[in-house]
Motif scaffolding. Structure first.
Motif, PDB file in Angstrom:
ATOM      1  N   TYR A  23       0.737  -1.243   0.089  1.00 40.12           N
ATOM      2  CA  TYR A  23       0.092  -0.020   0.012  1.00 40.12           C
ATOM      3  C   TYR A  23       1.039   1.168  -0.036  1.00 40.12           C
ATOM      4  O   TYR A  23       1.912   1.533   0.862  1.00 40.12           O
ATOM      5  CB  TYR A  23      -0.879  -0.028   1.251  1.00 40.12           C
ATOM      6  CG  TYR A  23      -1.749   1.382   1.312  1.00 40.12           C
ATOM      7  CD1 TYR A  23      -3.241   1.052   0.693  1.00 40.12           C
ATOM      8  CD2 TYR A  23      -1.502   2.335   2.121  1.00 40.12           C
ATOM      9  CE1 TYR A  23      -3.728   2.319   0.942  1.00 40.12           C
ATOM     10  CE2 TYR A  23      -2.500   3.207   2.527  1.00 40.12           C
ATOM     11  CZ  TYR A  23      -3.539   3.239   1.714  1.00 40.12           C
ATOM     12  OH  TYR A  23      -4.293   4.480   1.867  1.00 40.12           O
ATOM     13  N   ASP A  24       0.692   2.078  -1.001  1.00 37.05           N
ATOM     14  CA  ASP A  24       1.486   3.327  -1.142  1.00 37.05           C
ATOM     15  C   ASP A  24       0.834   4.559  -1.239  1.00 37.05           C
ATOM     16  O   ASP A  24      -0.215   4.549  -2.140  1.00 37.05           O
ATOM     17  CB  ASP A  24       2.372   3.115  -2.327  1.00 37.05           C
ATOM     18  CG  ASP A  24       3.483   4.201  -2.411  1.00 37.05           C
ATOM     19  OD1 ASP A  24       4.227   4.623  -1.646  1.00 37.05           O
ATOM     20  OD2 ASP A  24       3.230   4.999  -3.462  1.00 37.05           O
ATOM     21  N   VAL A  25       0.934   5.642  -0.492  1.00 40.32           N
ATOM     22  CA  VAL A  25       0.117   6.713  -0.544  1.00 40.32           C
ATOM     23  C   VAL A  25       0.941   7.952  -1.373  1.00 40.32           C
ATOM     24  O   VAL A  25       2.220   8.033  -1.014  1.00 40.32           O
ATOM     25  CB  VAL A  25      -0.162   7.373   0.873  1.00 40.32           C
ATOM     26  CG1 VAL A  25      -0.939   8.822   0.725  1.00 40.32           C
ATOM     27  CG2 VAL A  25      -0.950   6.332   1.753  1.00 40.32           C
ATOM     28  N   SER A  26       0.325   8.460  -2.205  1.00 47.47           N
ATOM     29  CA  SER A  26       1.199   9.280  -3.184  1.00 47.47           C
ATOM     30  C   SER A  26       0.387  10.847  -3.028  1.00 47.47           C
ATOM     31  O   SER A  26       1.287  11.752  -3.620  1.00 47.47           O
ATOM     32  CB  SER A  26       0.968   9.006  -4.589  1.00 47.47           C
ATOM     33  OG  SER A  26      -0.601   8.898  -4.906  1.00 47.47           O
ATOM     34  N   GLY A  27      -0.511  11.060  -2.298  1.00 45.42           N
ATOM     35  CA  GLY A  27      -1.111  12.371  -2.246  1.00 45.42           C
ATOM     36  C   GLY A  27      -2.418  12.377  -1.665  1.00 45.42           C
ATOM     37  O   GLY A  27      -2.979  11.256  -1.054  1.00 45.42           O
ATOM     38  N   HIS A  62      -6.698  13.316  -2.459  1.00 40.46           N
ATOM     39  CA  HIS A  62      -7.681  13.745  -3.402  1.00 40.46           C
ATOM     40  C   HIS A  62      -7.983  14.912  -3.205  1.00 40.46           C
ATOM     41  O   HIS A  62      -8.406  15.325  -2.193  1.00 40.46           O
ATOM     42  CB  HIS A  62      -8.685  12.571  -3.422  1.00 40.46           C
ATOM     43  CG  HIS A  62      -8.215  11.122  -4.079  1.00 40.46           C
ATOM     44  ND1 HIS A  62      -7.922  11.075  -5.414  1.00 40.46           N
ATOM     45  CD2 HIS A  62      -8.424  10.027  -3.634  1.00 40.46           C
ATOM     46  CE1 HIS A  62      -7.703   9.880  -5.545  1.00 40.46           C
ATOM     47  NE2 HIS A  62      -8.066   9.223  -4.594  1.00 40.46           N
ATOM     48  N   GLU A  85      -4.951   9.413  -2.009  1.00 43.16           N
ATOM     49  CA  GLU A  85      -4.679   8.951  -3.039  1.00 43.16           C
ATOM     50  C   GLU A  85      -3.788   7.884  -3.003  1.00 43.16           C
ATOM     51  O   GLU A  85      -2.378   8.057  -2.572  1.00 43.16           O
ATOM     52  CB  GLU A  85      -4.122  10.008  -4.176  1.00 43.16           C
ATOM     53  CG  GLU A  85      -4.295   9.567  -5.496  1.00 43.16           C
ATOM     54  CD  GLU A  85      -3.775  10.426  -6.462  1.00 43.16           C
ATOM     55  OE1 GLU A  85      -3.624  10.409  -7.420  1.00 43.16           O
ATOM     56  OE2 GLU A  85      -3.944  11.948  -5.932  1.00 43.16           O
ATOM     57  N   ALA A  86      -4.141   6.487  -3.037  1.00 39.41           N
ATOM     58  CA  ALA A  86      -3.224   5.435  -2.881  1.00 39.41           C
ATOM     59  C   ALA A  86      -3.124   4.429  -3.870  1.00 39.41           C
ATOM     60  O   ALA A  86      -4.199   4.260  -4.434  1.00 39.41           O
ATOM     61  CB  ALA A  86      -3.549   4.827  -1.406  1.00 39.41           C
ATOM     62  N   ALA A  87      -2.193   3.606  -3.799  1.00 39.95           N
ATOM     63  CA  ALA A  87      -2.078   2.438  -4.954  1.00 39.95           C
ATOM     64  C   ALA A  87      -2.015   1.247  -4.099  1.00 39.95           C
ATOM     65  O   ALA A  87      -1.152   1.024  -2.892  1.00 39.95           O
ATOM     66  CB  ALA A  87      -0.968   2.446  -5.750  1.00 39.95           C
TER      67      ALA A  87
END
Length: 323
Positions: free
Chosen positions: A137-141, A143, A260-262
């Motif tokens: 799980y990776d957070v990029s920012g 929404h 905002e996560a992948a």
């Protein structure tokens, strides 16, 4: 001096024992049937209102495609369904089972609800943190326009409507019939496999939901003998996984929450198409929490032993014909 009044047959001890919710009256006839009918009515009303409002606001969803509903329409529909479930539960308890005290009453119900919300938040946050540390799980920012209404509707719908039926009716009655261990096993399986047709769930998803959510929510009811802790756990879990973590939600797909996560990695870690409910991490955390709650319930004397069924059938219990 007037003669002593005779006790009518209907008031004999044939219909009395501890229900586990603060009285000594057994469930009256067909309480489980009324519970099932109430669940269907509440869900249908929720769908109907949500669908109608969605159409009125320009959306064109199929009636059964709740994930395509307008978020506001879905929320309004769920609020109506939740109100029907709670009011209906009280009516069945008072008019059918003739109990003045229900699994919704109690001085500490607000505290129990808040505690449930806290437990659900702690478990899912810990699970997400562990999955992130293991690379899943990776957070990029953040929404810019997160959808919070859809997760809120999901949390209220699952937390209230489902809990009234699964724990308020099914678990409570089976707890009388076969004891706490059997009630936990049967309602957990029933709860898990009722999600079988949800997108991405199938066999493993149903089993993992049964093991983690069914046991956790059942033991939460055992601790307090009321619904509020289970409602809080269920609602916070469903809300946060989409509204905050933007994790794959069941049955709503990928939610657009605050973060905002992948999500990516092996299924045992992330849960794959099932969502976080299919993750081994969340399953283990829920099992630990369920074990702790079960120990607390045992210490409080709330665990019912196995009942002897030689003279009783399941229908006897569900219709109130219990010795």
């Amino acid at each position: 001096m007037p003669a002593a009044r005779k006790t009518p047959p209907s008031a004999t001890s044939h219909h009395h024992c501890d229900t586990g919710v603060g009285t000594t009256n057994l469930p009256s006839r067909w309480s489980f049937v009324w519970g099932g009918a109430l669940f269907v009515f509440a869900m249908t009303a929720s769908f109907a209102i949500g669908w109608a409002i969605s159409i009125g606001r320009g959306a064109t969803p199929d009636f059964m495609s709740i994930s395509d509903y307008d978020p506001l329409g879905r929320l309004v529909g769920v609020l109506l369904g939740a109100a029907i479930a709670l009011i209906g539960f009280r009516l069945v308890m008072r008019r059918v089972e003739h109990q003045s005290d229900t699994a919704l009453n109690g001085r500490h119900r607000v505290v129990e609800l808040l505690l449930g919300l806290g437990i659900g938040t702690a478990i899912i946050s810990t699970a997400i943190a562990a999955i992130a540390l293991l690379g899943g799980y990776d957070v990029s920012g953040l929404h810019s326009a997160p959808d919070l209404l859809t997760p809120l509707a999901s949390g209220i719908g699952a937390g209230v409507i489902e809990e009234v039926f699964y724990r308020g009716f099914a678990f409570r009655l089976l707890n009388l019939w076969i004891g706490s261990w059997g009630a936990l096993a049967l309602t957990s399986l029933f709860f898990g496999f009722s999600h079988f047709t949800n997108p991405g769930v199938a066999w493993w998803g149903s089993i993992s939901i049964a093991v983690q959510a069914g046991l956790l929510l059942g033991t939460a009811f055992l601790v307090t003998q009321r619904l509020w802790m289970a409602i809080g756990i269920h609602a916070s879990w469903n809300f946060l996984q989409s509204a905050l973590f933007s994790y794959t939600a069941t049955p709503d797909g990928t939610g657009q929450g605050l973060l905002e996560a992948a999500v990516g990695g092996p299924t045992w870690l992330t849960g794959g198409d099932t969502g976080i409910e299919g993750s081994l991490i969340s399953t283990m955390l829920c099992l630990v929490a369920a074990a702790i709650l079960f120990a607390i319930a045992r210490r409080r004397g709330n665990i019912r032993p196995l009942r002897r069924l030689s003279k009783q059938s399941p229908l006897d219990v569900l219709t109130g014909d219990v010795d």
